[in-house]
Design a protein around this motif. Structure first.
Motif, PDB file in Angstrom:
ATOM      1  N   TYR A  72       0.813  -1.214   0.000  1.00 14.80           N
ATOM      2  CA  TYR A  72       0.000   0.000   0.000  1.00 14.80           C
ATOM      3  C   TYR A  72       0.847   1.265   0.000  1.00 14.80           C
ATOM      4  CZ  TYR A  72      -2.806   3.799   1.869  1.00 14.80           C
ATOM      5  OH  TYR A  72      -3.407   5.013   2.050  1.00 14.80           O
ATOM      6  N   ALA A  74      -0.405   5.551  -0.119  1.00 17.24           N
ATOM      7  CA  ALA A  74      -1.558   6.435  -0.296  1.00 17.24           C
ATOM      8  C   ALA A  74      -1.530   7.055  -1.692  1.00 17.24           C
ATOM      9  CB  ALA A  74      -1.558   7.515   0.782  1.00 17.24           C
ATOM     10  N   GLU A  75      -0.329   7.496  -2.102  1.00 13.40           N
ATOM     11  CA  GLU A  75      -0.239   8.165  -3.401  1.00 13.40           C
ATOM     12  C   GLU A  75      -0.521   7.206  -4.558  1.00 13.40           C
ATOM     13  OE1 GLU A  75       3.298  11.268  -2.888  1.00 13.40           O
ATOM     14  OE2 GLU A  75       3.601   9.419  -1.768  1.00 13.40           O
ATOM     15  N   LEU A 100      -5.889   1.395   6.444  1.00 13.62           N
ATOM     16  CA  LEU A 100      -5.634   1.744   5.044  1.00 13.62           C
ATOM     17  C   LEU A 100      -6.751   2.627   4.481  1.00 13.62           C
ATOM     18  CD1 LEU A 100      -4.492  -0.793   2.286  1.00 13.62           C
ATOM     19  CD2 LEU A 100      -6.126   1.012   1.808  1.00 13.62           C
ATOM     20  N   ASP A 103      -6.775   6.179   5.730  1.00 15.90           N
ATOM     21  CA  ASP A 103      -5.656   6.940   5.184  1.00 15.90           C
ATOM     22  C   ASP A 103      -5.905   7.303   3.724  1.00 15.90           C
ATOM     23  OD1 ASP A 103      -2.956   7.970   5.445  1.00 15.90           O
ATOM     24  OD2 ASP A 103      -2.357   6.343   4.108  1.00 15.90           O
ATOM     25  N   ARG A 107      -6.524  11.222   1.261  1.00 10.42           N
ATOM     26  CA  ARG A 107      -5.651  11.578   0.129  1.00 10.42           C
ATOM     27  C   ARG A 107      -6.483  11.646  -1.160  1.00 10.42           C
ATOM     28  NH1 ARG A 107       0.020  12.991   0.406  1.00 10.42           N
ATOM     29  NH2 ARG A 107       0.144  13.770  -1.695  1.00 10.42           N
ATOM     30  N   ALA A 185       6.081   8.476  -0.541  1.00  9.70           N
ATOM     31  CA  ALA A 185       6.080   7.792   0.759  1.00  9.70           C
ATOM     32  C   ALA A 185       5.973   6.293   0.482  1.00  9.70           C
ATOM     33  CB  ALA A 185       4.915   8.277   1.612  1.00  9.70           C
TER      34      ALA A 185
ATOM     35  N   ALA B 131      -3.731  14.024   5.671  1.00 14.10           N
ATOM     36  CA  ALA B 131      -3.606  13.485   4.309  1.00 14.10           C
ATOM     37  C   ALA B 131      -4.114  14.492   3.279  1.00 14.10           C
ATOM     38  CB  ALA B 131      -4.377  12.176   4.186  1.00 14.10           C
ATOM     39  N   GLU B 135      -1.952  16.330   0.314  1.00 18.27           N
ATOM     40  CA  GLU B 135      -2.334  16.213  -1.100  1.00 18.27           C
ATOM     41  C   GLU B 135      -2.491  17.598  -1.730  1.00 18.27           C
ATOM     42  OE1 GLU B 135      -2.580  13.675  -3.162  1.00 18.27           O
ATOM     43  OE2 GLU B 135      -3.517  14.744  -4.827  1.00 18.27           O
ATOM     44  N   PRO B 140       4.247  14.284   0.183  1.00 21.42           N
ATOM     45  CA  PRO B 140       3.823  12.983   0.724  1.00 21.42           C
ATOM     46  C   PRO B 140       3.374  13.104   2.179  1.00 21.42           C
ATOM     47  CG  PRO B 140       6.214  13.090   0.573  1.00 21.42           C
ATOM     48  CD  PRO B 140       5.697  14.356  -0.046  1.00 21.42           C
ATOM     49  N   HIS B 141       2.690  12.077   2.680  1.00 22.56           N
ATOM     50  CA  HIS B 141       2.305  12.073   4.089  1.00 22.56           C
ATOM     51  C   HIS B 141       2.421  10.663   4.646  1.00 22.56           C
ATOM     52  CE1 HIS B 141      -1.572  10.299   2.873  1.00 22.56           C
ATOM     53  NE2 HIS B 141      -1.654   9.913   4.132  1.00 22.56           N
ATOM     54  N   ARG B 159       4.142   3.535  11.071  1.00 18.92           N
ATOM     55  CA  ARG B 159       2.744   3.913  11.004  1.00 18.92           C
ATOM     56  C   ARG B 159       1.915   2.737  11.494  1.00 18.92           C
ATOM     57  NH1 ARG B 159      -1.839   4.802   8.014  1.00 18.92           N
ATOM     58  NH2 ARG B 159      -2.332   3.109   6.621  1.00 18.92           N
ATOM     59  N   VAL B 168       7.762   3.294   6.880  1.00 19.03           N
ATOM     60  CA  VAL B 168       7.610   4.101   5.663  1.00 19.03           C
ATOM     61  C   VAL B 168       8.763   5.099   5.556  1.00 19.03           C
ATOM     62  CG1 VAL B 168       6.036   5.628   4.379  1.00 19.03           C
ATOM     63  CG2 VAL B 168       5.109   3.975   6.013  1.00 19.03           C
ATOM     64  N   THR B 169       9.324   5.242   4.368  1.00 19.96           N
ATOM     65  CA  THR B 169      10.292   6.317   4.142  1.00 19.96           C
ATOM     66  C   THR B 169       9.683   7.325   3.182  1.00 19.96           C
ATOM     67  OG1 THR B 169      11.311   5.184   2.280  1.00 19.96           O
ATOM     68  CG2 THR B 169      12.300   4.807   4.443  1.00 19.96           C
ATOM     69  N   ALA B 170      10.031   8.582   3.383  1.00 20.94           N
ATOM     70  CA  ALA B 170       9.503   9.628   2.503  1.00 20.94           C
ATOM     71  C   ALA B 170      10.497  10.786   2.452  1.00 20.94           C
ATOM     72  CB  ALA B 170       8.155  10.122   3.015  1.00 20.94           C
TER      73      ALA B 170
END
Lengths: 323, 264
Positions: A72, A74-75, A100, A103, A107, A185, B131, B135, B140-141, B159, B168-170
């Motif tokens: 998953y 979000a983007e 999920l 979230d 977005r 992300a 979020a 956007e 990113p979030h 998360r 998560v990496t961003a």
């Protein structure tokens, strides 16, 4: 024809129950209004799961099956669902209010510049208009919420509230072409906590412990009863703040708001913040030594007594009934 | 490192909620207002990052006149600047409208490496604003963060998901929503409270951001709270005395749950 699009969530290739509940609710509303029901399934190597969605009422299933959607994001998922939205132009978009779904819904709604009505527990479709009821102020009040004009308005449906029912039927499967998505992300790994046990947000039965347990070791009594009932372990804020159990188990205003069919509160006095998180449970059981504890005011059944004596006895009785 | 914390001023979680005269909002009479509990985790994380890395912490809130007290409370814990976008009654409960206002306020206020907000605002309980703002700002979030490491130009966050956590990496700039477990929020010091009084709060109207609140709550509304009601009160539970005979009480309860409640 007007249509409701349901986002179907899968984890490790398996469709999640909450999504079938959302799809079933879409079908119930659509049938009465003469609307159509579509679904969108996103992942990698998941195309085989699409067929079964027909029996839950989807007439068409849009499948986005690409390696980079295996996990998953979000983007990425927002781009995929948007492609399905453009394909079928729905009036509304349903998701299950899982980690999920909650979230992704934000977005996605911002990307489509449409409203989002989260965590709904009742839906109505009359004269072509959808309207939702959702607990607010952690369940101390209920808001009736109507969508604005821009479509599709996004709804997330609280798990365990709507029934999932197979009604029979077959869906047309349509694979969507490759979707451009800028994924910044990125989920690198998933770490399991608590040995993969059932999460309170998803459980149909919850046994919770509070300050009355007197120490972390006594959560074993809660766990034993939860296991006998096939439920999850919950906790009050007092137990979490004392460091007896992880916050993931906390039920209440600053924890999770739950609506299981059975909630057993043990050694929990029932602070207003805790009641806010569980009072919409179908059946509430309280076990507490203080007959004046506020938890008894919301309980359907209760035992006034020493939980250290009552819990082991109750666990044995449940085991006997179930064997 | 420039940090921005979005905060909401909400009724104390111990409040008894009543429906107000308008029928679609709560009765605010006698309520005590606090910083939304999850925003405290966002604020603490921002202050810790500033202490470790230097930079500034800016608070932004969107709310009526009373929300200024919330900003003062934030500043008392630390931080450099605060922006109060006045309004929010008409758009209350509509995460899209709130996010549009906050995103515009962020844009107008400065350039930030990290935007932090609580996982949800207690009350409207939407849990969407982080979020949505991300956007709208095209960054990113990561939502529901219980652990955060910020490096040069990127972050790694845990998360919370059902039964586990996603790692998560961003890249920065990024937005995170703070979940309980991220840190232990500090209490304001007397010195902090005094220092906070000297920091001017910048007041903005929604119109200053190039938006029209009437349109946000009207033609462009994402949703509207049409009515508010209280859940039906429960009464008449079956309470079994179990002091004398705990085993007997347990047996009776198990039987009731099976035969009457059909819960097992």
């Amino acid at each position: 024809m007007a249509c409701i699009l349901t986002f179907v969530e899968q984890r490790d290739g398996k469709v999640r129950k909450g999504s079938l509940e959302a799809l079933s609710e879409a079908k119930r509303l659509a049938t009465a209004a003469g609307w159509d029901v579509c679904a969108v399934l996103v992942g990698s190597g998941i195309e085989g799961e699409a067929t079964a969605l027909g029996s839950y009422g989807a007439s068409a299933v849009y499948v986005v099956d690409e390696e980079r959607f295996a996990r998953y994001s979000a983007e990425g998922y927002a781009a995929a669902v948007r492609a399905a939205v453009e394909r079928c132009q729905p009036e509304a978009l349903f998701l299950s209010a899982t980690a999920l779904g909650r979230d992704l819904s934000g977005r996605l709604a911002a990307r489509l510049l449409v409203g989002c009505i989260p965590d709904v527990t009742a839906l109505k479709l009359a004269d072509g208009k959808l309207e939702a009821v959702r607990p607010v102020y952690s369940g101390k009040a209920l808001a009736t919420v109507e969508p604005g004009g821009a479509k599709p308005v996004v709804f997330t449906l609280r798990p365990n509230v709507f029934a999932a029912e197979a009604v029979g039927g077959t869906a047309r499967i349509e694979k969507l072409p490759a979707i451009p998505a800028d994924i910044r992300a990125v989920v690198r790994e998933i770490v399991a906590t608590g040995g993969g046990e059932l999460d309170v947000a998803e459980a149909d039965i919850i046994v919770s412990g509070g300050r009355g347990l007197k120490g972390p070791e006594n959560f074993a009594l809660i766990k034993a009863l939860a296991d006998a009932l096939g439920g999850a372990v919950g906790a009050s804020r007092a137990a979490v703040d004392a460091g007896w159990i992880d916050h993931a188990h906390q039920v209440g205003q600053t924890g999770k708001v739950v609506s299981p069919s059975l909630y057993v509160a043990c050694g929990i006095s029932g602070a207003i913040q805790h009641l806010a998180g569980m009072s919409s449970s179908k059946i509430i059981v309280a076990i507490n030594k203080d007959p004046e504890a506020p938890i008894f005011k919301v309980a359907d059944y209760g035992i006034v007594g020493d939980l250290f004596q009552v819990l082991p006895a109750l666990t044995e009785e449940i085991k006997k009934l179930k064997s | 490192m420039n940090l921005c914390v979005l905060t909401a001023h909400v009724p104390d979680t111990a409040s008894v909620i009543k429906v107000g005269a308008a029928g679609n909002r709560i009765d605010e009479t006698g309520l005590k207002w606090i910083i939304s509990p999850y925003d405290e985790y966002a604020m603490e994380e921002a202050l810790k990052l500033k202490e470790a890395r230097g930079g500034t912490v800016t608070y932004i809130t969107y709310g009526p006149a009373r929300a200024e007290a919330g900003l003062r409370e934030c500043l008392a814990r630390g931080g450099d600047a605060a922006v109060h976008v006045k309004g929010g009654e008409a758009t209350f409960g509509d995460a899209l409208a709130v996010a549009r206002v906050l995103a515009a306020a962020v844009r107008k206020t400065g350039t930030f490496d990290l935007i932090l907000v609580g996982v949800k605002g207690v009350g409207s309980d939407n849990g969407l604003v982080g979020a949505m703002v991300a956007e709208l700002l095209d960054i990113p979030h990561v939502a529901g963060v219980t652990k955060l490491e910020v490096g040069e130009g990127s972050l790694t966050a845990h998360r919370e998901i059902e039964g586990g956590a996603e790692v998560v990496t961003a890249p920065l700039p990024c937005c995170i929503t703070a979940q309980k477990g991220l840190n232990e929020p500090r209490y304001p010091s007397l010195k902090g409270i005094m220092a906070a009084k000297k920091i001017p709060i910048q007041a903005l109207s929604v119109a200053d951001l190039g938006l029209d609140e009437g349109t946000l709550a009207g033609a462009e509304a994402g949703c509207r709270w049409r009515a508010l009601s209280l859940p039906p009160a429960k009464s008449g539970g079956t309470i079994i005395p179990g002091e004398e005979d705990p085993a007997g009480a347990a047996r009776q309860l198990a039987t009731l749950l099976r035969e009457q409640a059909k819960a097992i």
